[in-house]
Design a protein around this motif. Sequence first.
Motif, mmCIF file in Angstrom:
data_model
loop_
_atom_site.group_PDB
_atom_site.id
_atom_site.type_symbol
_atom_site.label_atom_id
_atom_site.label_comp_id
_atom_site.label_asym_id
_atom_site.label_seq_id
_atom_site.Cartn_x
_atom_site.Cartn_y
_atom_site.Cartn_z
ATOM 1 N N VAL A 47 16.673 -15.185 11.478
ATOM 2 C CA VAL A 47 17.950 -14.585 11.883
ATOM 3 C C VAL A 47 18.068 -14.585 13.406
ATOM 4 C CG1 VAL A 47 19.320 -12.454 11.883
ATOM 5 C CG2 VAL A 47 18.120 -13.154 9.801
ATOM 6 N N LEU A 48 16.999 -14.132 14.066
ATOM 7 C CA LEU A 48 17.025 -13.907 15.519
ATOM 8 C C LEU A 48 15.685 -14.333 16.111
ATOM 9 C CD1 LEU A 48 18.555 -12.452 17.950
ATOM 10 C CD2 LEU A 48 17.283 -10.406 17.286
ATOM 11 N N PHE A 49 15.743 -14.932 17.303
ATOM 12 C CA PHE A 49 14.537 -15.324 18.034
ATOM 13 C C PHE A 49 14.604 -14.762 19.448
ATOM 14 C CE2 PHE A 49 15.694 -18.904 15.204
ATOM 15 C CZ PHE A 49 14.595 -18.890 14.365
ATOM 16 N N GLN A 50 13.481 -14.839 20.145
ATOM 17 C CA GLN A 50 13.529 -14.508 21.564
ATOM 18 C C GLN A 50 14.390 -15.563 22.247
ATOM 19 O OE1 GLN A 50 10.545 -15.070 25.095
ATOM 20 N NE2 GLN A 50 9.829 -13.294 23.937
ATOM 21 N N GLY A 51 15.554 -15.145 22.734
ATOM 22 C CA GLY A 51 16.447 -16.048 23.460
ATOM 23 C C GLY A 51 17.312 -16.954 22.620
ATOM 24 N N SER A 52 17.279 -16.801 21.301
ATOM 25 C CA SER A 52 18.076 -17.699 20.463
ATOM 26 C C SER A 52 18.403 -17.020 19.130
ATOM 27 C CB SER A 52 17.306 -19.007 20.227
ATOM 28 O OG SER A 52 18.142 -19.971 19.604
ATOM 29 N N GLY A 64 0.849 -1.190 0.000
ATOM 30 C CA GLY A 64 0.000 0.000 0.000
ATOM 31 C C GLY A 64 0.876 1.229 0.000
ATOM 32 N N ASP A 65 0.663 2.126 0.969
ATOM 33 C CA ASP A 65 1.482 3.334 1.093
ATOM 34 C C ASP A 65 2.698 3.130 2.005
ATOM 35 O OD1 ASP A 65 -0.298 4.613 -0.547
ATOM 36 O OD2 ASP A 65 -1.240 5.824 1.027
ATOM 37 N N LEU A 66 2.831 1.939 2.579
ATOM 38 C CA LEU A 66 3.959 1.666 3.472
ATOM 39 C C LEU A 66 5.223 1.386 2.659
ATOM 40 C CD1 LEU A 66 2.236 -0.937 5.840
ATOM 41 C CD2 LEU A 66 2.462 1.525 6.249
ATOM 42 N N VAL A 67 6.358 1.817 3.190
ATOM 43 C CA VAL A 67 7.649 1.509 2.574
ATOM 44 C C VAL A 67 8.504 0.783 3.619
ATOM 45 C CG1 VAL A 67 9.729 2.433 1.492
ATOM 46 C CG2 VAL A 67 7.515 3.537 1.075
ATOM 47 N N LEU A 68 8.919 -0.442 3.297
ATOM 48 C CA LEU A 68 9.747 -1.233 4.206
ATOM 49 C C LEU A 68 11.150 -1.355 3.628
ATOM 50 C CD1 LEU A 68 6.754 -2.108 4.922
ATOM 51 C CD2 LEU A 68 7.727 -4.272 5.671
ATOM 52 N N ASP A 69 12.139 -1.209 4.497
ATOM 53 C CA ASP A 69 13.533 -1.383 4.089
ATOM 54 C C ASP A 69 13.868 -2.868 4.001
ATOM 55 O OD1 ASP A 69 14.245 1.417 4.091
ATOM 56 O OD2 ASP A 69 14.134 1.320 6.273
ATOM 57 N N VAL A 70 14.652 -3.215 2.998
ATOM 58 C CA VAL A 70 15.159 -4.582 2.836
ATOM 59 C C VAL A 70 16.600 -4.604 3.345
ATOM 60 C CG1 VAL A 70 15.788 -6.387 1.185
ATOM 61 C CG2 VAL A 70 13.707 -5.006 0.820
ATOM 62 N N ILE A 71 16.877 -5.492 4.291
ATOM 63 C CA ILE A 71 18.223 -5.606 4.846
ATOM 64 C C ILE A 71 18.687 -7.052 4.672
ATOM 65 C CG2 ILE A 71 19.670 -5.315 6.889
ATOM 66 C CD1 ILE A 71 17.517 -3.322 7.935
ATOM 67 N N HIS A 72 19.785 -7.241 3.935
ATOM 68 C CA HIS A 72 20.327 -8.583 3.681
ATOM 69 C C HIS A 72 21.065 -9.055 4.932
ATOM 70 C CE1 HIS A 72 23.385 -11.247 1.359
ATOM 71 N NE2 HIS A 72 22.329 -11.947 1.685
ATOM 72 N N CYS A 73 20.628 -10.173 5.497
ATOM 73 C CA CYS A 73 21.214 -10.698 6.735
ATOM 74 C C CYS A 73 21.594 -12.167 6.567
ATOM 75 C CB CYS A 73 20.210 -10.550 7.886
ATOM 76 S SG CYS A 73 19.886 -8.856 8.392
ATOM 77 N N PRO A 74 22.695 -12.446 5.867
ATOM 78 C CA PRO A 74 23.098 -13.838 5.663
ATOM 79 C C PRO A 74 23.577 -14.496 6.945
ATOM 80 C CG PRO A 74 24.810 -12.355 4.883
ATOM 81 C CD PRO A 74 23.640 -11.487 5.268
ATOM 82 N N GLY A 75 23.642 -15.827 6.894
ATOM 83 C CA GLY A 75 24.132 -16.600 8.042
ATOM 84 C C GLY A 75 23.300 -17.852 8.226
ATOM 85 N N HIS A 76 21.991 -17.678 8.450
ATOM 86 C CA HIS A 76 21.075 -18.828 8.511
ATOM 87 C C HIS A 76 20.963 -19.435 7.120
ATOM 88 C CE1 HIS A 76 17.702 -21.311 9.743
ATOM 89 N NE2 HIS A 76 16.912 -20.755 8.830
ATOM 90 N N THR A 77 20.725 -18.587 6.142
ATOM 91 C CA THR A 77 20.877 -18.932 4.723
ATOM 92 C C THR A 77 21.624 -17.769 4.074
ATOM 93 O OG1 THR A 77 18.862 -17.859 3.896
ATOM 94 C CG2 THR A 77 18.634 -20.128 4.722
ATOM 95 N N PRO A 78 22.264 -18.001 2.929
ATOM 96 C CA PRO A 78 23.062 -16.925 2.324
ATOM 97 C C PRO A 78 22.245 -15.775 1.753
ATOM 98 C CG PRO A 78 23.061 -18.859 0.902
ATOM 99 C CD PRO A 78 22.417 -19.281 2.193
ATOM 100 N N SER A 120 25.510 -10.289 11.003
ATOM 101 C CA SER A 120 24.232 -9.745 10.540
ATOM 102 C C SER A 120 23.445 -9.153 11.704
ATOM 103 C CB SER A 120 23.392 -10.846 9.870
ATOM 104 O OG SER A 120 23.930 -11.228 8.626
ATOM 105 N N ILE A 121 23.420 -9.881 12.819
ATOM 106 C CA ILE A 121 22.658 -9.422 13.983
ATOM 107 C C ILE A 121 23.282 -8.167 14.584
ATOM 108 C CG2 ILE A 121 21.973 -10.008 16.341
ATOM 109 C CD1 ILE A 121 21.784 -12.976 15.299
#
Length: 222
Positions: A160-165, A128-142, A182-183
């Motif tokens: 990439v990241l979980f609560q506590g993991s 819609g009218d929202l704009v989201l940034d794309v950030i490449h965060c390799p490690g879990h998958t390339p 990446s994190i």
Amino acid sequence: MTQTASEPPMKVAIIPVTPLQQNCTLVWCTKTMKGAFIDAGGDLDKLKLAVERSGVTIEKLLVTHGHIDHCGMTGILAKELGVPIEGPQEADRFWIAQLKEDGQRWGIQGEVFEPNRWLNDGETVTIGDLVLDVIHCPGHTPGHVIFYHAPSRFAIVGDVLFQGSIGRTDFPLGNHQDLIDSITQKLWPLGNDVTFVPGHGPNSTFGRERQTNGFVSDYVLG
């Protein structure tokens, strides 16, 4: 439906899908009521019901990475809805190419697809009218990417990241150091107050993980 002064520009619903309970996220623009699924891995009836209840019109499907629980049925849903697929980054092409075999291995339906657009670091996607940034965060998958809506201080980070993991890095082309980088270099600079939806489990904030996460807290990383 029109946006009221008190209504946020973006709303989100989390729908766990597949036997792996992957957090598929329905994101929509409250001004236009146009939305996107991020990581439509399976359980399409459940996803369609969520759309019906929300009154949202799906305009695209976004993908964080090529694992079966995150995108096994994305190609099928895109065909059914007649919408494009955007993401992940092209280094995950090999994962998407083996979705059928992985589906048989995990007992999840998987169908190979070709995204309408591969995504790269620093690009943006619109909902819609929202704009989201794309950030490449390799490690879990390339080719893993995350989606960040700066005005809402909100991110969808896949595995990439979980609560506590953190994400596993023992898959083909996974890399532990890349994931840590990446994190710490891509996510933490966004700010401690950023709330995130992980690929599995409950939401958290970057600040909380910097304090308490046994893998990437400031204390653990020294």
